[in-house]
Design a protein around this motif. Structure first.
Motif, PDB file in Angstrom:
ATOM      1  N   VAL A   1       0.641  -1.357   0.094  1.00  0.00           N
ATOM      2  CA  VAL A   1      -0.008  -0.012  -0.176  1.00  0.00           C
ATOM      3  C   VAL A   1       0.910   1.502   0.110  1.00  0.00           C
ATOM      4  CG1 VAL A   1      -1.909  -1.026   1.136  1.00  0.00           C
ATOM      5  CG2 VAL A   1      -0.152   0.029   2.524  1.00  0.00           C
ATOM      6  N   TYR A   2       0.337   2.404  -0.228  1.00  0.00           N
ATOM      7  CA  TYR A   2       1.149   3.699  -0.209  1.00  0.00           C
ATOM      8  C   TYR A   2       1.861   3.852   1.154  1.00  0.00           C
ATOM      9  CZ  TYR A   2       0.027   5.707  -4.544  1.00  0.00           C
ATOM     10  OH  TYR A   2       0.156   5.886  -6.026  1.00  0.00           O
ATOM     11  N   ARG A   3       0.971   3.714   2.193  1.00  0.00           N
ATOM     12  CA  ARG A   3       1.466   3.830   3.520  1.00  0.00           C
ATOM     13  C   ARG A   3       0.838   3.276   4.637  1.00  0.00           C
ATOM     14  NH1 ARG A   3       1.545   9.530   6.103  1.00  0.00           N
ATOM     15  NH2 ARG A   3       1.419   8.480   8.143  1.00  0.00           N
ATOM     16  N   THR A   4       1.310   3.093   5.970  1.00  0.00           N
ATOM     17  CA  THR A   4       0.683   2.740   7.314  1.00  0.00           C
ATOM     18  C   THR A   4       0.222   3.849   7.933  1.00  0.00           C
ATOM     19  OG1 THR A   4       2.623   2.317   8.064  1.00  0.00           O
ATOM     20  CG2 THR A   4       1.525   0.424   7.484  1.00  0.00           C
TER      21      THR A   4
ATOM     22  N   ARG B   1      -0.435  -5.983  10.054  1.00  0.00           N
ATOM     23  CA  ARG B   1      -0.479  -7.017   8.893  1.00  0.00           C
ATOM     24  C   ARG B   1       0.339  -6.601   7.745  1.00  0.00           C
ATOM     25  NH1 ARG B   1      -5.866  -7.964  10.537  1.00  0.00           N
ATOM     26  NH2 ARG B   1      -6.558  -6.392   9.426  1.00  0.00           N
ATOM     27  N   ILE B   2       0.361  -5.297   7.364  1.00  0.00           N
ATOM     28  CA  ILE B   2       1.090  -4.695   6.346  1.00  0.00           C
ATOM     29  C   ILE B   2       2.689  -4.452   6.687  1.00  0.00           C
ATOM     30  CG2 ILE B   2       1.711  -2.545   4.983  1.00  0.00           C
ATOM     31  CD1 ILE B   2      -1.322  -1.799   5.570  1.00  0.00           C
TER      32      ILE B   2
ATOM     33  N   VAL C   1      11.010  -2.004  15.208  1.00  0.00           N
ATOM     34  CA  VAL C   1      11.072  -0.688  15.471  1.00  0.00           C
ATOM     35  C   VAL C   1       9.938  -0.065  14.901  1.00  0.00           C
ATOM     36  CG1 VAL C   1      12.449   1.632  14.687  1.00  0.00           C
ATOM     37  CG2 VAL C   1      13.737  -0.440  15.394  1.00  0.00           C
ATOM     38  N   LEU C   2       9.482  -0.336  13.786  1.00  0.00           N
ATOM     39  CA  LEU C   2       8.142   0.172  13.226  1.00  0.00           C
ATOM     40  C   LEU C   2       7.036  -0.066  14.043  1.00  0.00           C
ATOM     41  CD1 LEU C   2       8.780  -0.700   9.219  1.00  0.00           C
ATOM     42  CD2 LEU C   2       8.674   1.567  10.429  1.00  0.00           C
ATOM     43  N   LEU C   3       6.866  -1.309  14.478  1.00  0.00           N
ATOM     44  CA  LEU C   3       5.490  -1.668  15.116  1.00  0.00           C
ATOM     45  C   LEU C   3       5.958  -1.141  16.589  1.00  0.00           C
ATOM     46  CD1 LEU C   3       4.995  -5.355  13.813  1.00  0.00           C
ATOM     47  CD2 LEU C   3       3.875  -3.065  13.229  1.00  0.00           C
ATOM     48  N   GLY C   4       6.803  -0.701  17.278  1.00  0.00           N
ATOM     49  CA  GLY C   4       7.128  -0.095  18.504  1.00  0.00           C
ATOM     50  C   GLY C   4       7.466  -1.253  19.539  1.00  0.00           C
ATOM     51  N   THR C   5       7.501  -2.529  19.114  1.00  0.00           N
ATOM     52  CA  THR C   5       7.928  -3.732  19.971  1.00  0.00           C
ATOM     53  C   THR C   5       9.309  -3.504  20.657  1.00  0.00           C
ATOM     54  OG1 THR C   5       8.327  -5.324  17.991  1.00  0.00           O
ATOM     55  CG2 THR C   5       6.167  -5.493  19.032  1.00  0.00           C
ATOM     56  N   ALA C   6      10.183  -3.063  19.753  1.00  0.00           N
ATOM     57  CA  ALA C   6      11.688  -2.757  19.896  1.00  0.00           C
ATOM     58  C   ALA C   6      11.690  -1.886  21.174  1.00  0.00           C
ATOM     59  CB  ALA C   6      12.290  -2.468  19.042  1.00  0.00           C
ATOM     60  N   ALA C   7      10.816  -1.032  21.297  1.00  0.00           N
ATOM     61  CA  ALA C   7      10.683   0.079  22.326  1.00  0.00           C
ATOM     62  C   ALA C   7      10.202  -0.373  23.747  1.00  0.00           C
ATOM     63  CB  ALA C   7       9.896   1.152  21.927  1.00  0.00           C
TER      64      ALA C   7
ATOM     65  N   GLN D   1       6.721   6.379   7.030  1.00  0.00           N
ATOM     66  CA  GLN D   1       5.445   6.363   6.570  1.00  0.00           C
ATOM     67  C   GLN D   1       5.335   7.177   5.631  1.00  0.00           C
ATOM     68  OE1 GLN D   1       2.265   4.626   9.951  1.00  0.00           O
ATOM     69  NE2 GLN D   1       3.023   6.685  10.097  1.00  0.00           N
ATOM     70  N   GLN D   2       6.107   8.494   5.887  1.00  0.00           N
ATOM     71  CA  GLN D   2       5.980   9.617   4.970  1.00  0.00           C
ATOM     72  C   GLN D   2       6.725   9.486   3.636  1.00  0.00           C
ATOM     73  OE1 GLN D   2       6.747  12.843   8.121  1.00  0.00           O
ATOM     74  NE2 GLN D   2       5.166  13.813   6.778  1.00  0.00           N
ATOM     75  N   VAL D   3       7.596   8.301   3.648  1.00  0.00           N
ATOM     76  CA  VAL D   3       8.587   8.042   2.588  1.00  0.00           C
ATOM     77  C   VAL D   3       7.997   7.014   1.608  1.00  0.00           C
ATOM     78  CG1 VAL D   3      10.811   7.346   1.792  1.00  0.00           C
ATOM     79  CG2 VAL D   3      10.588   8.972   3.621  1.00  0.00           C
ATOM     80  N   THR D   4       7.189   6.062   2.117  1.00  0.00           N
ATOM     81  CA  THR D   4       6.542   4.994   1.551  1.00  0.00           C
ATOM     82  C   THR D   4       5.622   5.443   0.362  1.00  0.00           C
ATOM     83  OG1 THR D   4       5.014   4.580   3.118  1.00  0.00           O
ATOM     84  CG2 THR D   4       6.845   3.439   3.366  1.00  0.00           C
ATOM     85  N   ALA D   5       4.878   6.687   0.813  1.00  0.00           N
ATOM     86  CA  ALA D   5       3.906   6.894   0.007  1.00  0.00           C
ATOM     87  C   ALA D   5       4.591   7.462  -1.498  1.00  0.00           C
ATOM     88  CB  ALA D   5       3.014   8.017   0.753  1.00  0.00           C
ATOM     89  N   PRO D   6       5.580   8.742  -1.292  1.00  0.00           N
ATOM     90  CA  PRO D   6       6.120   9.070  -2.292  1.00  0.00           C
ATOM     91  C   PRO D   6       6.825   7.975  -3.225  1.00  0.00           C
ATOM     92  CG  PRO D   6       7.238  10.250  -0.694  1.00  0.00           C
ATOM     93  CD  PRO D   6       5.991   9.238  -0.256  1.00  0.00           C
ATOM     94  N   VAL D   7       7.589   7.250  -2.651  1.00  0.00           N
ATOM     95  CA  VAL D   7       8.277   6.016  -3.278  1.00  0.00           C
ATOM     96  C   VAL D   7       7.259   5.163  -4.137  1.00  0.00           C
ATOM     97  CG1 VAL D   7       9.426   3.806  -3.139  1.00  0.00           C
ATOM     98  CG2 VAL D   7      10.154   5.993  -1.783  1.00  0.00           C
TER      99      VAL D   7
END
Length: 957
Positions: free
Chosen positions: A493-496, A509-510, A536-542, A561-567
């Motif tokens: 998808v474009y972003r989460t 899931r994504i 890191v993305l899901l926060g479990t590393a925190a 997330q702001q990078v996945t959309a323009p890519v």
């Protein structure tokens, strides 16, 4: 009438009944728009839907390069002109929806005071944190500086050619460097560097008071707070004092021509002499001391340190997650809403926002909304994957309709012919890659090229996070960068929408999907880096970490997330869509070229879901962003119904045109992929009425853009002039000398059935858009057949006077059958549009609030019929349209009328039994007594589609 939404404060914002998109620019102003309001009102439009109206870069044809949110665009007219336009709308019962651009601002040049402030003062600028700038990039020399990639050549070459010129503004008492249209302010604290020598005594004596004032001023400039002191007090003092010092300097030179002469002499000296390299050292040192670094524009690929709109260097992203930035950028728009001038908003590029859900909440709160409340009509420009759903927590009324346009076009395509169409495409182009593979490779490509800097910023952030723990400290920067690239390339998808509120199930899931797929694809030895990135993305590393560590990980996830959309946009829409040309009507914004057709059940399901969740979402079929207009797509879709005809002619054209190709870099030009694209494009556009030269020019411009977007044989960064010239010449040879052009003779015989059945598809598209759940949107001019390609081709001015004359000519027609014989199909499309918009106006509640029910179709030709009913408070509207008419009629150019439908019938049941009247023909239809069914042969006896209303339906507006 329009549906109304009350707020707690009693304000009532209208939900549009039907919108009409107007593209404002200096050639189409508020006054021009005011003149066509009567036409739009008569057509049945409830709201004009305006492109951005705030001050944009001079000459902008689209308005998305806003440079000042506090002003209306002067090129569109004055405030008085705008008010007269709004008054004209209100006098005709229309409202106004405005497109706004919260994500970015137009920068560079000399017209954005926020940006000029940042260039002058760096991190200590009052507006420094309005922009999304990384003031701590990995390159040490760029600390507290911003890259300004505006030079047409390398910095040293441009400097020593004398193209960078220091200038003094005597009125303002300030210094700037000028490069063509760009003004680059000099940090006032660095003004003393300009004066390597004191004022000569021959000019001013040592005891002259003006000399003392000047030297005192230079000392004062030099004592300004430094740029790295970003405390509120220091920023305020710096701004106050630098402006005071500039005013003193301006007054001083008014009193002392000698001081001005010394300034001008010093400026001349520091600007250097071309051919004498050492004379540029002082200017070089001055520029090195600034809050910006001037560079060749190509450097932006790797080193740019401000977030942009996609890869456009002169569109800088705003930190819309800061409430102060939100408030100041929306102030004028909110004032216009409060005044009743604006009735709703279209939000551009919402996936570029740091936290879209929070942004929409702030919007609605401003007008009295709360959790779950949507008092202001708002739609979002959100691109949804086929399996993706708009987040229900967003306080919007839906999307701008790309999802609908893509779905409806895909539904027109005959999915049964996918295998044959694919084999023909593969054989012609020798392209064996799947679209999924091309999309993946294209995203990887843009992350190595135009968006490499954005990935580098993420790698820097992730590297810092990795070093917070000894278990991850051994991950190299290169491994982290590669993991980021691979995961983004695998994103479905474009972003989460991970946020401080948590991580949703769909986002989990994504992320698991993308990181898992990236791990399997990776050729690297250390695949655990993907697990680290996932955690890191899901926060479990925190978990169990210090608050500052948890915050760093959340910020990384939200920046990611702001990078996945323009890519995705640049990699898929603007690259892969031009590399995979199996059937180009599917290569549309929001579409999926790998999905070759969808069932009627899928279209019904989408309509049911929209009626339940987003009943006021826009239904677009053409927009300013679509790759092809709806009529072009409707015609190209017919190729999927005539695969044998397409194969025969394609083989013939390849032979007829083989000598028109050139060899460029030991390969044919155009290459086979571009040639396949060109034939489909020409089939979508062709009309015997086109003048040859303008058509050639349009196709040449389009194919040059398509080739550069594909990035195979040419590109925007490295244009291949020889290849582009060969393609342009190929087009000239294809279309010139029609009287003795064998290709054109064969092509026109082929395109006739595609055009004929394309017109039926167009009528079906129009009828479904107006009657389905949602708000039908019309891009300017598309109420008539419109054959345009991607921008700027689709910005052609509309002849509204001719449109009004045509509307007048159909306004007294009660039976549209009489219009079907007209070859261009113009009045037939306009008639269907007008008739059905009048129907919506006469019973707005039925279409805004009515239920949607798919109708059962029985009989031999059932796969060729699509039918549903809308019902509300005892009133009903039955819609019956044909599908795949070319296949139904085996390519014979006649309308799908009467007994061609054999025993096919539509079962209405209790939804709409009894006597019905066809809005398009005025014919009365009666259902059978046993099961309230209608024979399609009876309903579609004189017109190829039907919209039947019950006797209880209201009439008039």
């Amino acid at each position: 009438m329009s549906a109304l939404v009350p707020t707690e404060q009693g304000v009532r914002f209208k939900i549009p009944r039907a919108t009409y998109r107007l593209q404002f620019n200096h050639q189409f102003t508020f006054n021009d728009a005011a003149r066509i309001v009567p036409y739009l009102a008569r057509l049945g439009i409830s709201h004009v839907y305006a492109s951005p109206i705030l001050k944009a870069r001079p000459g902008s044809m689209h308005g998305y390069d806003v440079v000042d949110h506090s002003q209306l665009n002067p090129e569109l007219g004055t405030r008085e002109d705008f008010d007269r336009f709004v008054q004209q709308l209100h006098e005709h019962g229309l409202g106004l929806i405005v497109d706004i651009v919260p994500n970015h601002l137009g920068v560079m040049g000399n017209d954005n005071i926020w940006w000029l402030d940042v260039l002058e003062n760096g991190p200590a600028a009052r507006f420094a944190y309005h922009f999304d700038i990384d003031w701590r990039p990995n390159r040490g020399s760029m600390r507290d500086r911003i890259l300004v990639p505006v030079l047409g050549d390398s910095y040293g070459v441009v400097l020593e050619r004398g193209e960078l010129q220091l200038e003094f503004d005597a009125t303002a008492g300030s210094f700037s460097v000028r490069y063509h249209d760009h003004r680059l302010p000099i940090d006032p604290r660095e003004y003393p560097r300009i004066f390597s020598q004191p004022i000569p005594e021959a000019l001013l004596s040592q005891d002259d008071a003006h000399r003392g004032d000047f030297e005192s001023l230079l000392t004062s400039f030099g004592n300004l707070p430094p740029r790295d002191d970003t405390s509120a007090d220091a920023v305020a003092v710096r701004y106050r004092d630098k402006e005071a010092h500039k005013r003193r300097l301006a007054r001083l030179i008014e009193r002392s021509p000698e001081v001005l002469s010394h300034i001008n002499e010093s400026v001349t000296t520091i600007n250097g002499t071309p051919g004498q390299t050492e004379t540029f050292d002082a200017l070089d040192a001055l520029l090195e001391a600034q809050a910006y670094r001037l560079s060749y524009w190509r450097v932006a690929v790797d080193e740019i340190n401000y977030r942009r709109f996609f890869d456009v260097n002169d569109l800088a992203a705003l930190r819309m997650n800061e409430r102060s930035v939100f408030d100041v950028t929306h102030q004028l728009i909110f004032e216009l809403i409060d005044a009743g001038s604006i009735d709703g908003l279209r939000i551009d590029h919402s996936d570029g926002l740091y936290d879209p859900e929070e942004y929409f909440l702030w919007l609605q709160q401003r007008f009295g909304g709360g959790p779950g409340q949507r008092p202001l009509y708002v739609v979002t420009e959100k691109i949804l994957a086929a399996h993706e759903r708009l987040p229900e927590s967003w306080l919007v009324h839906g999307t701008t309709g790309y999802d609908y346009a893509a779905l409806q076009t895909t539904w027109l395509v005959n999915g049964d012919e996918e295998s044959r169409m694919t084999r023909r495409y593969r054989a012609f182009t020798e392209n064996e890659a799947s679209f999924e593979t091309l999309a993946y490779e294209s995203k990887r490509l843009v992350m190595r090229s135009s968006l490499a800097a954005e990935v580098e910023v993420l790698a820097t952030q992730l590297d810092r996070i990795a070093h917070l723990d000894r278990h991850t400290a051994d991950f190299t920067r290169a491994a982290l960068r590669e993991a980021i690239r691979e995961v983004i390339a695998c994103f479905p998808v474009y972003r989460t929408y991970i946020s401080p509120r948590g991580v949703g199930d769909e986002d989990q899931r994504i992320v698991h999907w993308a990181t898992g797929l990236a791990r399997r694809r990776s050729a690297g030895a250390e695949v655990s880096v993907f697990d680290f990135l996932r955690d890191v993305l899901l926060g479990t590393a925190a978990n169990g970490r210090m608050p500052s560590h948890r915050q760093a990980m959340l910020e990384f996830a939200m920046k990611f997330q702001q990078v996945t959309a323009p890519v995705t946009a640049k990699g898929v829409e603007d690259t892969a869509f031009y590399r995979f040309n199996r059937l180009i009507c599917l290569n549309e914004v929001g579409g999926d070229p790998s999905r070759f057709g969808v069932s009627s059940t899928a279209l019904h399901q989408a309509n049911l879901e929209r009626a339940r969740l987003w009943p006021h979402s826009m239904l677009a079929t053409s927009t300013h962003d679509t790759k092809r207009s709806e009529d072009v797509r409707a015609r190209i879709a017919v190729l999927s119904e005539l695969p044998d005809l397409w194969k025969q002619h394609l083989s013939r054209w390849s032979q007829l045109n083989r000598n028109k190709r050139r060899q460029v870099d030991d390969a044919p030009a155009p290459d086979r992929e571009d040639e396949y694209l060109l034939y489909q494009t020409l089939a979508g556009l062709w009309s015997p009425e086109w003048q040859t030269e303008p058509l050639i020019e349009r196709l040449q411009a389009y194919m040059m853009k398509a080739g550069r977007e594909a990035k195979r044989s040419t590109s925007w960064i490295n244009p291949n002039a020889d290849y582009e010239a060969a393609v342009s010449d190929f087009i000239v040879q294809l279309l010139s000398n029609p009287e003795r052009n064998a290709f054109l003779r064969d092509f026109t015989s082929f395109v006739a059935p595609a055009a004929f059945f394309g017109r039926i598809n167009s009528l079906v598209t129009t009828a479904l858009k107006i009657t389905s759940p949602g708000v039908p949107d019309f891009y300017q001019g598309t109420e008539l057949p419109t054959f345009t390609l991607v921008d700027p081709d689709n910005r052609t001015p509309v002849d509204f006077a001719a449109a009004a004359e045509r509307l007048e000519s159909v306004s007294n027609v009660s039976d549209g059958s009489a219009l079907l014989d007209e070859a261009d199909g113009a009045r037939a499309k306009l008639y269907v549009t007008w008739k059905l918009l009048q129907l919506r106006a006469s019973d707005a509640a039925l279409f805004a609030l009515g239920s949607y029910q798919p109708l059962q179709v029985e009989g031999e030709k059932k796969e060729h019929v699509f039918a549903f009913v809308r019902t509300h408070e005892g009133r009903s509207c039955v819609v019956i349209v044909p599908r795949w008419s070319a296949r139904l009629l085996t390519g014979e150019m006649r309308l799908p009328l009467g007994e061609i439908w054999s025993d096919t019938r539509v079962v209405l049941g209790t939804a709409a039994a009894g006597e019905l009247r066809d809005v398009l023909t005025s014919k009365v239809v009666r259902t059978s007594d046993d099961d309230a069914a209608v024979r399609v042969a009876d309903v579609l006896s004189t017109f190829p589609l039907a919209v039947l209303t019950s006797a209880a339906a209201p009439h008039g507006t």
